[in-house]
Design a protein around this motif. Sequence first.
Motif, PDB file in Angstrom:
ATOM      1  N   THR A  99       0.835  -1.199   0.000  1.00  0.00           N
ATOM      2  CA  THR A  99       0.000   0.000   0.000  1.00  0.00           C
ATOM      3  C   THR A  99       0.870   1.249   0.000  1.00  0.00           C
ATOM      4  O   THR A  99       1.965   1.271   0.553  1.00  0.00           O
ATOM      5  CB  THR A  99      -0.936   0.065   1.231  1.00  0.00           C
ATOM      6  OG1 THR A  99      -0.148   0.141   2.427  1.00  0.00           O
ATOM      7  CG2 THR A  99      -1.839  -1.153   1.296  1.00  0.00           C
ATOM      8  N   LYS A 100       0.350   2.290  -0.633  1.00  0.00           N
ATOM      9  CA  LYS A 100       0.918   3.631  -0.517  1.00  0.00           C
ATOM     10  C   LYS A 100       0.138   4.348   0.587  1.00  0.00           C
ATOM     11  O   LYS A 100      -1.080   4.187   0.702  1.00  0.00           O
ATOM     12  CB  LYS A 100       0.783   4.387  -1.834  1.00  0.00           C
ATOM     13  CG  LYS A 100       1.527   3.743  -2.980  1.00  0.00           C
ATOM     14  CD  LYS A 100       1.163   4.375  -4.310  1.00  0.00           C
ATOM     15  CE  LYS A 100       1.581   5.823  -4.407  1.00  0.00           C
ATOM     16  NZ  LYS A 100       1.319   6.397  -5.756  1.00  0.00           N
ATOM     17  N   TYR A 101       0.839   5.148   1.384  1.00  0.00           N
ATOM     18  CA  TYR A 101       0.154   5.776   2.510  1.00  0.00           C
ATOM     19  C   TYR A 101       0.815   7.092   2.874  1.00  0.00           C
ATOM     20  O   TYR A 101       1.950   7.390   2.471  1.00  0.00           O
ATOM     21  CB  TYR A 101       0.170   4.858   3.737  1.00  0.00           C
ATOM     22  CG  TYR A 101       1.489   4.877   4.479  1.00  0.00           C
ATOM     23  CD1 TYR A 101       1.648   5.647   5.627  1.00  0.00           C
ATOM     24  CD2 TYR A 101       2.591   4.152   4.019  1.00  0.00           C
ATOM     25  CE1 TYR A 101       2.860   5.684   6.303  1.00  0.00           C
ATOM     26  CE2 TYR A 101       3.803   4.180   4.685  1.00  0.00           C
ATOM     27  CZ  TYR A 101       3.933   4.950   5.819  1.00  0.00           C
ATOM     28  OH  TYR A 101       5.134   5.003   6.479  1.00  0.00           O
ATOM     29  N   TRP A 102       0.094   7.898   3.655  1.00  0.00           N
ATOM     30  CA  TRP A 102       0.695   9.021   4.366  1.00  0.00           C
ATOM     31  C   TRP A 102      -0.041   9.183   5.682  1.00  0.00           C
ATOM     32  O   TRP A 102      -1.224   8.837   5.806  1.00  0.00           O
ATOM     33  CB  TRP A 102       0.691  10.297   3.531  1.00  0.00           C
ATOM     34  CG  TRP A 102      -0.642  10.926   3.288  1.00  0.00           C
ATOM     35  CD1 TRP A 102      -1.490  10.701   2.243  1.00  0.00           C
ATOM     36  CD2 TRP A 102      -1.274  11.923   4.108  1.00  0.00           C
ATOM     37  NE1 TRP A 102      -2.610  11.477   2.344  1.00  0.00           N
ATOM     38  CE2 TRP A 102      -2.503  12.245   3.482  1.00  0.00           C
ATOM     39  CE3 TRP A 102      -0.926  12.570   5.289  1.00  0.00           C
ATOM     40  CZ2 TRP A 102      -3.384  13.178   4.011  1.00  0.00           C
ATOM     41  CZ3 TRP A 102      -1.810  13.510   5.809  1.00  0.00           C
ATOM     42  CH2 TRP A 102      -3.020  13.802   5.175  1.00  0.00           C
ATOM     43  N   SER A 103       0.655   9.670   6.704  1.00  0.00           N
ATOM     44  CA  SER A 103       0.065   9.753   8.037  1.00  0.00           C
ATOM     45  C   SER A 103       0.635  10.937   8.795  1.00  0.00           C
ATOM     46  O   SER A 103       1.700  11.470   8.455  1.00  0.00           O
ATOM     47  CB  SER A 103       0.326   8.461   8.830  1.00  0.00           C
ATOM     48  OG  SER A 103       1.712   8.340   9.131  1.00  0.00           O
ATOM     49  N   SER A 125      -4.117  10.672  15.609  1.00  0.00           N
ATOM     50  CA  SER A 125      -3.409  10.267  14.402  1.00  0.00           C
ATOM     51  C   SER A 125      -4.384  10.174  13.240  1.00  0.00           C
ATOM     52  O   SER A 125      -5.586   9.966  13.417  1.00  0.00           O
ATOM     53  CB  SER A 125      -2.706   8.919  14.600  1.00  0.00           C
ATOM     54  OG  SER A 125      -3.648   7.877  14.793  1.00  0.00           O
ATOM     55  N   TYR A 126      -3.828  10.358  12.043  1.00  0.00           N
ATOM     56  CA  TYR A 126      -4.606  10.254  10.806  1.00  0.00           C
ATOM     57  C   TYR A 126      -3.745   9.519   9.790  1.00  0.00           C
ATOM     58  O   TYR A 126      -2.553   9.825   9.634  1.00  0.00           O
ATOM     59  CB  TYR A 126      -4.972  11.640  10.282  1.00  0.00           C
ATOM     60  CG  TYR A 126      -5.711  11.627   8.952  1.00  0.00           C
ATOM     61  CD1 TYR A 126      -7.095  11.512   8.915  1.00  0.00           C
ATOM     62  CD2 TYR A 126      -5.020  11.723   7.749  1.00  0.00           C
ATOM     63  CE1 TYR A 126      -7.776  11.505   7.705  1.00  0.00           C
ATOM     64  CE2 TYR A 126      -5.691  11.709   6.535  1.00  0.00           C
ATOM     65  CZ  TYR A 126      -7.071  11.603   6.522  1.00  0.00           C
ATOM     66  OH  TYR A 126      -7.746  11.581   5.324  1.00  0.00           O
ATOM     67  N   ARG A 127      -4.314   8.544   9.113  1.00  0.00           N
ATOM     68  CA  ARG A 127      -3.578   7.774   8.112  1.00  0.00           C
ATOM     69  C   ARG A 127      -4.476   7.510   6.913  1.00  0.00           C
ATOM     70  O   ARG A 127      -5.652   7.163   7.065  1.00  0.00           O
ATOM     71  CB  ARG A 127      -3.077   6.459   8.702  1.00  0.00           C
ATOM     72  CG  ARG A 127      -2.311   5.593   7.694  1.00  0.00           C
ATOM     73  CD  ARG A 127      -1.742   4.364   8.339  1.00  0.00           C
ATOM     74  NE  ARG A 127      -1.220   3.436   7.353  1.00  0.00           N
ATOM     75  CZ  ARG A 127       0.028   2.997   7.316  1.00  0.00           C
ATOM     76  NH1 ARG A 127       0.894   3.397   8.224  1.00  0.00           N
ATOM     77  NH2 ARG A 127       0.418   2.136   6.381  1.00  0.00           N
ATOM     78  N   LYS A 128      -3.899   7.643   5.732  1.00  0.00           N
ATOM     79  CA  LYS A 128      -4.615   7.395   4.483  1.00  0.00           C
ATOM     80  C   LYS A 128      -3.846   6.372   3.673  1.00  0.00           C
ATOM     81  O   LYS A 128      -2.639   6.537   3.446  1.00  0.00           O
ATOM     82  CB  LYS A 128      -4.776   8.695   3.692  1.00  0.00           C
ATOM     83  CG  LYS A 128      -5.631   8.557   2.449  1.00  0.00           C
ATOM     84  CD  LYS A 128      -5.844   9.916   1.780  1.00  0.00           C
ATOM     85  CE  LYS A 128      -6.734   9.793   0.550  1.00  0.00           C
ATOM     86  NZ  LYS A 128      -6.965  11.122  -0.089  1.00  0.00           N
ATOM     87  N   LYS A 131      -9.302   5.638   5.021  1.00  0.00           N
ATOM     88  CA  LYS A 131      -8.753   6.597   5.963  1.00  0.00           C
ATOM     89  C   LYS A 131      -9.021   6.098   7.376  1.00  0.00           C
ATOM     90  O   LYS A 131     -10.117   5.593   7.664  1.00  0.00           O
ATOM     91  CB  LYS A 131      -9.403   7.972   5.779  1.00  0.00           C
ATOM     92  CG  LYS A 131      -9.290   8.535   4.371  1.00  0.00           C
ATOM     93  CD  LYS A 131     -10.111   9.804   4.233  1.00  0.00           C
ATOM     94  CE  LYS A 131     -10.101  10.311   2.804  1.00  0.00           C
ATOM     95  NZ  LYS A 131     -10.952  11.520   2.636  1.00  0.00           N
ATOM     96  N   THR A 132      -8.030   6.241   8.240  1.00  0.00           N
ATOM     97  CA  THR A 132      -8.156   5.806   9.630  1.00  0.00           C
ATOM     98  C   THR A 132      -7.834   6.969  10.548  1.00  0.00           C
ATOM     99  O   THR A 132      -6.775   7.587  10.421  1.00  0.00           O
ATOM    100  CB  THR A 132      -7.206   4.628   9.931  1.00  0.00           C
ATOM    101  OG1 THR A 132      -7.413   3.582   8.968  1.00  0.00           O
ATOM    102  CG2 THR A 132      -7.470   4.077  11.327  1.00  0.00           C
ATOM    103  N   ILE A 133      -8.734   7.241  11.488  1.00  0.00           N
ATOM    104  CA  ILE A 133      -8.572   8.337  12.439  1.00  0.00           C
ATOM    105  C   ILE A 133      -8.633   7.767  13.848  1.00  0.00           C
ATOM    106  O   ILE A 133      -9.494   6.918  14.152  1.00  0.00           O
ATOM    107  CB  ILE A 133      -9.681   9.396  12.267  1.00  0.00           C
ATOM    108  CG1 ILE A 133      -9.686   9.947  10.845  1.00  0.00           C
ATOM    109  CG2 ILE A 133      -9.511  10.536  13.272  1.00  0.00           C
ATOM    110  CD1 ILE A 133     -10.884  10.820  10.545  1.00  0.00           C
ATOM    111  N   ARG A 134      -7.724   8.221  14.714  1.00  0.00           N
ATOM    112  CA  ARG A 134      -7.743   7.795  16.117  1.00  0.00           C
ATOM    113  C   ARG A 134      -7.472   8.994  17.005  1.00  0.00           C
ATOM    114  O   ARG A 134      -6.668   9.876  16.666  1.00  0.00           O
ATOM    115  CB  ARG A 134      -6.686   6.711  16.378  1.00  0.00           C
ATOM    116  CG  ARG A 134      -6.921   5.433  15.635  1.00  0.00           C
ATOM    117  CD  ARG A 134      -5.869   4.402  15.947  1.00  0.00           C
ATOM    118  NE  ARG A 134      -6.023   3.819  17.259  1.00  0.00           N
ATOM    119  CZ  ARG A 134      -5.253   2.845  17.741  1.00  0.00           C
ATOM    120  NH1 ARG A 134      -4.267   2.379  17.025  1.00  0.00           N
ATOM    121  NH2 ARG A 134      -5.451   2.371  18.934  1.00  0.00           N
ATOM    122  N   GLY A 135      -8.143   8.997  18.152  1.00  0.00           N
ATOM    123  CA  GLY A 135      -7.908  10.029  19.149  1.00  0.00           C
ATOM    124  C   GLY A 135      -7.953   9.427  20.538  1.00  0.00           C
ATOM    125  O   GLY A 135      -8.768   8.532  20.809  1.00  0.00           O
TER     126      GLY A 135
END
Length: 424
Positions: free
Chosen positions: A334-338, A358-361, A371-375
């Motif tokens: 996978t290609k990603y950025w976070s 955090s945020y990751r795509k 897209k994944t979001i965590r707090g």
Amino acid sequence: MRKFLTATIFSLICIFLVASSGSAQHHFDLTPSISVSETYDDNIYLDPDHETSDYITAVTPRVSLALVKQYTRLELAYAPSFVWYKDEDDNNTTRHTATLTFGQQLGRYLRFDLSDTFNRSEKPMEETEGIIGVRHTRRSYWRNSGEARMSYQFGEENTFSAGYRQSYLENDDPTVDDGRTQSPFGEVTFWLDRANGLVLGYEYTKADFWREQGTAGDDYTGNGANIRYLHRFGPHVTTSLGYAYTDRDFDGTTTEDYKVHQGNFGYEQSFSQNLSLSLGFGYFIQDNDISDNERGYAYNLSVRRQIKQYTTVTVGGSGGWSEAYLEAERRGFTKYWSANATIEHQIAAPLSCSVGGSYRKDKDDTGRRWKTIRGDVELNYSFLRYFIAALGYRYSKRNDDVDSADYTDNRVMLRLTASKLMRW
């Protein structure tokens, strides 16, 4: 699994007896502890449409035993966790976590290190190297990961190391892949002078997968090699320029072979004890055997700042490409950025808090995106010397092109822990 645990326990006992023998002065650190927690989870199966909430109670005794000698350190820790669900009691289980770290100075320049981690759980989220794997079930699974390394120092800062690392995953769910990866590796760091150095590394990987029902993912073998040139601009600034090569050769026909070429530039600076910076950027090309090549930018960033000894702020992120094969959710290349940020603050002597997010795509080789979001937020209060009370909240959300993989989850946890260090 039972044979594996028996062999592991026997090996740990042998290491402990060998390490504790001899007349050199040494001491033992024994830390027994117990933790009781109550968690409210509003979506325990991470279902996008039919959310099921429940209260989860866990009681976790833990014991840690460390042997410390002049040239040896050995630490063993084990923690079973007895888990009860208020409504979905078919999920009641016992989690297990065990760790081993062992270091032995075999001579003036030769050292041996061994580490191993075992984890058995039913939690649907499993995080490995920043990648969150998801199971939409509470079926148990266990993972064991370990590494053995021999290091030789042949100069003030010159080192050569070689070793072997492995990871093993087994799932109770018969429709999910079990698997094993094995990787012998070697690395040499050589400084030509005070300012200029080289790092050379190589790793071979063999991965095998199987399952009880259906067809498992393709096995593969792979190679990874890298070279980096290091340059110091004084004692607090180091730069690097490097190239890394990775290939994957799959045995089956469902996954395409590929090679990855990546160039990198890195910069690290320690401004003071309270402020440090690490950054890097690069460019990669995935050379696929059949389909069109993929390419993109890679980066990493970490800034850490401590403010008046009471507050620590960490901001960072990374991007480029990653792999996930030995996972319940096999995502492949996978290609990603976070991006991520964390703030830790000491409110008063016994009270501290932390806030993070955090945020990751990601995008896989089929074009699927998610897209994944965590707090997170947590309060910790220490009292009566041996006790810590914690109250925490976590928010997790995934927005996926595949609707069945979407989820939103909220968790609130209250935990009380008692522990005491005993030394002799």
